[in-house]
Design an enzyme around this catalytic site. Sequence first.
Site, PDB file in Angstrom:
ATOM      1  N   GLY A 191     -15.502  11.140  96.173  1.00  0.00           N
ATOM      2  CA  GLY A 191     -15.994  12.278  95.401  1.00  0.00           C
ATOM      3  C   GLY A 191     -17.334  12.736  95.941  1.00  0.00           C
ATOM      4  N   GLY A 200     -20.953  14.834  94.703  1.00  0.00           N
ATOM      5  CA  GLY A 200     -21.707  15.419  93.604  1.00  0.00           C
ATOM      6  C   GLY A 200     -22.838  16.248  94.168  1.00  0.00           C
ATOM      7  N   THR A 201     -23.718  16.680  93.276  1.00  0.00           N
ATOM      8  CA  THR A 201     -24.858  17.483  93.708  1.00  0.00           C
ATOM      9  C   THR A 201     -25.772  16.651  94.588  1.00  0.00           C
ATOM     10  OG1 THR A 201     -24.742  18.170  91.405  1.00  0.00           O
ATOM     11  CG2 THR A 201     -26.504  19.136  92.732  1.00  0.00           C
ATOM     12  N   PHE A 202     -25.822  15.350  94.305  1.00  0.00           N
ATOM     13  CA  PHE A 202     -26.832  14.541  94.981  1.00  0.00           C
ATOM     14  C   PHE A 202     -26.294  13.675  96.111  1.00  0.00           C
ATOM     15  CE2 PHE A 202     -28.132  15.204  90.572  1.00  0.00           C
ATOM     16  CZ  PHE A 202     -29.245  15.987  90.817  1.00  0.00           C
ATOM     17  N   GLY A 203     -25.009  13.495  96.186  1.00  0.00           N
ATOM     18  CA  GLY A 203     -24.566  12.617  97.258  1.00  0.00           C
ATOM     19  C   GLY A 203     -23.073  12.473  97.393  1.00  0.00           C
ATOM     20  N   HIS A 204     -22.700  11.633  98.368  1.00  0.00           N
ATOM     21  CA  HIS A 204     -21.301  11.325  98.631  1.00  0.00           C
ATOM     22  C   HIS A 204     -20.960  10.012  97.955  1.00  0.00           C
ATOM     23  CE1 HIS A 204     -22.393  14.000 101.909  1.00  0.00           C
ATOM     24  NE2 HIS A 204     -21.117  14.145 102.213  1.00  0.00           N
ATOM     25  N   VAL A 205     -19.723   9.911  97.468  1.00  0.00           N
ATOM     26  CA  VAL A 205     -19.239   8.623  96.975  1.00  0.00           C
ATOM     27  C   VAL A 205     -18.075   8.230  97.879  1.00  0.00           C
ATOM     28  CG1 VAL A 205     -18.273   7.354  95.018  1.00  0.00           C
ATOM     29  CG2 VAL A 205     -19.932   9.182  94.605  1.00  0.00           C
ATOM     30  N   LYS A 213     -22.255   4.999  96.549  1.00  0.00           N
ATOM     31  CA  LYS A 213     -22.806   6.347  96.380  1.00  0.00           C
ATOM     32  C   LYS A 213     -23.992   6.453  97.331  1.00  0.00           C
ATOM     33  CE  LYS A 213     -24.603   9.393  92.780  1.00  0.00           C
ATOM     34  NZ  LYS A 213     -24.618   9.660  91.342  1.00  0.00           N
ATOM     35  N   ASP A 220     -26.794  13.008  80.786  1.00  0.00           N
ATOM     36  CA  ASP A 220     -25.800  13.877  81.440  1.00  0.00           C
ATOM     37  C   ASP A 220     -24.389  13.415  81.076  1.00  0.00           C
ATOM     38  OD1 ASP A 220     -25.010  16.025  82.929  1.00  0.00           O
ATOM     39  OD2 ASP A 220     -25.242  15.038  84.874  1.00  0.00           O
TER      40      ASP A 220
END
Length: 450
Positions: free
Chosen positions: A145, A147-152, A179, A270
């Site tokens: 996945g 997200g705004t902040f990084g790769h998982v 992550k 969040d």
Amino acid sequence: MSKILLGYLELVVGQSNSLHGYPKRINIYKHSIVKIGRNEAECDFVIEDASVSSIHCIIWSVLFDEHSVPMFYLKDYSLNGTMINDRKQLKKKFAYILCDGDQILVNDTIIVFRQVFQNSPMKSLESLGFQKNIKNWEIANKIIGMGTFGHVMVAYKTDYDRNSLSSEKIRQKENYAVKIIKLKPNKLDKEAKILLTLDHPNIIKVHFTYYDSRDNYYIFQDLIAGGDLFSYLAKTDCLSSISEMESLIIVYQLLKALSYLHSKGVAHRDLKLDNILISSPETVYPKIVLADFGIAKRFATTANSNTNRMFTIVGTPEYCAPEVGFKSSSHGQPIPVVATPAMLSTQQFCKGYDMKCDMWSLGVIAHIMLTGISPFYGDGNEMNIVKLSRIGKLNFELKQWGGISVEAQSFVASLLHVDTKERMDSKQCFDHPWILKHMAKLEKIYKKKY
Ligand SMILES: Nc1ncnc2c1ncn2[C@@H]1O[C@H](COP(=O)(O)OP(=O)(O)OP(=O)(O)O)[C@@H](O)[C@H]1O
């Protein structure tokens, strides 16, 4: 909505009548489950063989978004075992990551797995600037996945003990997730710092963190194989409701996580469907894990100062409590801002907010699960969502509330109070009639799960 075909299973070797009129190829669609076994009523792939279990094994797929690779998992539920490739026996109830061409052996039947859906070619770890090996961890070239902040990404431990298992059982590499966040130089990541101090079955478990010379921060954690709650509810184009009991069991697990978190002086800030992960999708009542602590905050719990209040405007408007104070901009977008000293002197910012912001988000989530509707979503314009949340009006006359108990309605209303003094905290939730009425059943299911 047309289903997205991600892969298929094909019978390679089996008794001629083993599929009993069923097709020899079974498609695997996005977020669908394929059951293999003897039970005709339950299984998609039926094998008529007395030594095959009623539900022998299941396969499911998770596709986070167009940047990620589809993940396919296989789990064994049989008495006699499921084997993979070179007759390696799968560990019971272990989510094995399937790869294109893998052969699944169910007694005498051999089924091959094929992946058909490929996203744009994956960038290599090197081109992304990530390390492949870090101490006793190895990172695979698979994005789960983004997200705004990084790769998982998928990760494995490389120091497992091969001798600890009997010879015919393969020591399957445990799957983990990592992550990877790009940090500003010399900034330590708050997410990992908070997570490393937490230990709860409903909160994502972090095992190891690492900071490389390129300011990438790696958070190695459990891999949660069932996808997120948003995908679980979004089986079609729009969100669907789930049964009251299933909603309650998810709410109960979230309450356990939140009361633990708040007792440790941490607010998640969040809480939303996308950040609630599902362990595996096969059971009626899924086991859930709270993830993404990217904007979580630890605050002091001393009552005599303002240090137990927060002032930074963060979160997602749809789930965000009104006191957090999203403001609307002239472009019609809410602006999340970090409060400046000048802002802090205004009345609204002086008040700040506390961990009850998470309780509001829980109310929104409960509302969605019970009705399929997000309470303040309106026309979807974020500025209007902010306005509607500030008014906090709920409509229990909607047909979607038909058949739902008054206790469930009251629970949602008691969380979606604009006035924070009226809003339940996590402890009060456990005493609400909706929870109390089902407490014995909830505890029984919870204890069985954990
Ligand atoms: N431990 C995990 N196991 C399985 N999937 C995960 C895990 N952690 C994250 N994911 C998947 O990756 C996605 C992105 O992860 P995450 O939400 O932590 O990133 P983020 O950059 O903080 O996202 P956001 O933009 O929501 O802030 C999640 O929605 C989830 O589907």
